[in-house]
Design a protein around this motif. Sequence first.
Motif, PDB file in Angstrom:
ATOM      1  N   PHE A 131     -31.188   0.478   6.428  1.00 37.59           N
ATOM      2  CA  PHE A 131     -30.638   0.572   5.082  1.00 37.59           C
ATOM      3  C   PHE A 131     -30.993   1.913   4.440  1.00 37.59           C
ATOM      4  O   PHE A 131     -30.258   2.412   3.589  1.00 37.59           O
ATOM      5  N   GLY A 132     -32.103   2.517   4.892  1.00 35.18           N
ATOM      6  CA  GLY A 132     -32.419   3.877   4.452  1.00 35.18           C
ATOM      7  C   GLY A 132     -31.320   4.848   4.860  1.00 35.18           C
ATOM      8  O   GLY A 132     -30.863   5.676   4.060  1.00 35.18           O
ATOM      9  N   TYR A 133     -30.853   4.711   6.104  1.00 34.68           N
ATOM     10  CA  TYR A 133     -29.738   5.556   6.551  1.00 34.68           C
ATOM     11  C   TYR A 133     -28.493   5.328   5.697  1.00 34.68           C
ATOM     12  O   TYR A 133     -27.759   6.251   5.375  1.00 34.68           O
ATOM     13  N   THR A 134     -28.280   4.075   5.331  1.00 33.75           N
ATOM     14  CA  THR A 134     -27.126   3.759   4.489  1.00 33.75           C
ATOM     15  C   THR A 134     -27.234   4.425   3.122  1.00 33.75           C
ATOM     16  O   THR A 134     -26.251   4.922   2.584  1.00 33.75           O
ATOM     17  N   LEU A 135     -28.448   4.447   2.570  1.00 30.47           N
ATOM     18  CA  LEU A 135     -28.643   5.100   1.268  1.00 30.47           C
ATOM     19  C   LEU A 135     -28.420   6.605   1.380  1.00 30.47           C
ATOM     20  O   LEU A 135     -27.836   7.226   0.493  1.00 30.47           O
ATOM     21  N   ILE A 136     -28.901   7.197   2.478  1.00 30.14           N
ATOM     22  CA  ILE A 136     -28.655   8.631   2.675  1.00 30.14           C
ATOM     23  C   ILE A 136     -27.151   8.881   2.716  1.00 30.14           C
ATOM     24  O   ILE A 136     -26.630   9.809   2.098  1.00 30.14           O
ATOM     25  N   GLU A 137     -26.464   8.012   3.438  1.00 28.82           N
ATOM     26  CA  GLU A 137     -25.017   8.186   3.562  1.00 28.82           C
ATOM     27  C   GLU A 137     -24.334   7.964   2.217  1.00 28.82           C
ATOM     28  O   GLU A 137     -23.462   8.732   1.812  1.00 28.82           O
ATOM     29  N   SER A 138     -24.728   6.906   1.503  1.00 31.61           N
ATOM     30  CA  SER A 138     -24.001   6.608   0.272  1.00 31.61           C
ATOM     31  C   SER A 138     -24.319   7.640  -0.813  1.00 31.61           C
ATOM     32  O   SER A 138     -23.473   7.951  -1.644  1.00 31.61           O
ATOM     33  N   GLY A 139     -25.536   8.231  -0.776  1.00 32.06           N
ATOM     34  CA  GLY A 139     -25.832   9.328  -1.705  1.00 32.06           C
ATOM     35  C   GLY A 139     -25.139  10.612  -1.303  1.00 32.06           C
ATOM     36  O   GLY A 139     -24.985  11.530  -2.104  1.00 32.06           O
ATOM     37  N   GLY A 140     -24.729  10.679  -0.033  1.00 32.78           N
ATOM     38  CA  GLY A 140     -24.147  11.913   0.489  1.00 32.78           C
ATOM     39  C   GLY A 140     -22.632  11.931   0.504  1.00 32.78           C
ATOM     40  O   GLY A 140     -22.028  12.883   0.989  1.00 32.78           O
ATOM     41  N   ASN A 189     -16.811   6.459  -3.120  1.00 38.00           N
ATOM     42  CA  ASN A 189     -16.948   5.873  -1.784  1.00 38.00           C
ATOM     43  C   ASN A 189     -18.333   5.300  -1.505  1.00 38.00           C
ATOM     44  O   ASN A 189     -18.600   4.837  -0.400  1.00 38.00           O
ATOM     45  N   ALA A 190     -19.211   5.363  -2.499  1.00 39.26           N
ATOM     46  CA  ALA A 190     -20.599   4.952  -2.243  1.00 39.26           C
ATOM     47  C   ALA A 190     -20.692   3.468  -1.916  1.00 39.26           C
ATOM     48  O   ALA A 190     -21.432   3.064  -1.015  1.00 39.26           O
ATOM     49  N   HIS A 194     -22.992  12.574  -4.246  1.00 40.10           N
ATOM     50  CA  HIS A 194     -23.030  12.411  -5.697  1.00 40.10           C
ATOM     51  C   HIS A 194     -24.418  12.106  -6.215  1.00 40.10           C
ATOM     52  O   HIS A 194     -24.649  12.166  -7.403  1.00 40.10           O
ATOM     53  N   SER A 195     -25.371  11.749  -5.329  1.00 44.04           N
ATOM     54  CA  SER A 195     -26.647  11.291  -5.870  1.00 44.04           C
ATOM     55  C   SER A 195     -27.831  11.705  -5.022  1.00 44.04           C
ATOM     56  O   SER A 195     -28.054  11.177  -3.936  1.00 44.04           O
TER      57      SER A 195
END
Length: 344
Positions: free
Chosen positions: A34-43, A48-49, A224-225
Amino acid sequence: DSNEIMAATNEQLQQAVESFFLLFNGVVIFLMSFGYTLIESGGVRSQNAGHSLFKTLLILITSALAFWITGYAFAFGGNGNVLLGTRFWASEGLGARYLHPGVENYTTSNNVLKLNNQDPYINYFYNYMLAFLVTNIAASAFAERCRVPVYVLFSIVMSGFVYPFLAHWMWGQNGWLGAIVGARDYGGSAIIYLTAGVAALIGTIFLGPRFGRFEPRTLPLFGHSIPVTSVGAILVAFGFFVLNSGADHRITGKAYGDRVGHGLVNTLLSGAASGATYYLLQRVIESMGEQARHLKRRVFLSTVNSILAGMVAVAGGAVAYNPWSAVIIGAIAALSFLLWSKLL
């Protein structure tokens, strides 16, 4: 005598400690995914997050079922030959050594020591978390350009079929890489991260660039984040600490605690060296006159990724390298990361 019944033997205690160690590691690796998912969703761009998070949920559901039906059997399913295991389909017969004394449970990924001291279901849980990790990392490369059915199909193929074969070759009973060639991949540099990376690269080549990346003009697309990305990176680093120190599946016994500590320190050093090298290289490139617009955010995100690249690079032999080697590996990882990302 009731006292005799109560007291656990040394062997039972050891099994309990090993099983708990593996259980803890498996749970942390779940957080790492889920850490990878957060990196992706912040990126990705903010609209699209949510898609990133939904994608991870879908992968969790489908990979859990695919790994249960075929994945674990291919990877660690007993009666293993050089290519694949052939037992425990849909976990049939797994963990049944008390009910059916004739069933052997080969529950370790350590070819050298042939340890047989964890509870089979906990071993299964831990190995599923690795399959989920591989699938999730690979799929996060498809961000912003992929529909839901594609993720589902990819997840089933990756966790039920592709990754289990590779895991068996390196870590399974009689696997050709581990048992015959004698290769060692401690924390999964090749089996987990290289596999995920190659799958991601192939998938991205098929899917083409993100909308707006090269047309009408070449622009780096920004996440975005930064806070979301940072939290993700912390969780991923947390995961690396257990993955790169616990892959023996063992902490009891002579010198094993020291081995775990060695893995922790090497992971930390390699990540730090990689982050430092990347940051310095980036500063040098900047001073040679690249435009400074948006630079701070990009340098931050790339430095985060570079720290993780260092941790990936050292994973293969995290408990074997000298600490100074880990620093050199980290520096090389930063250089490699810089060159590959420019090339892509």
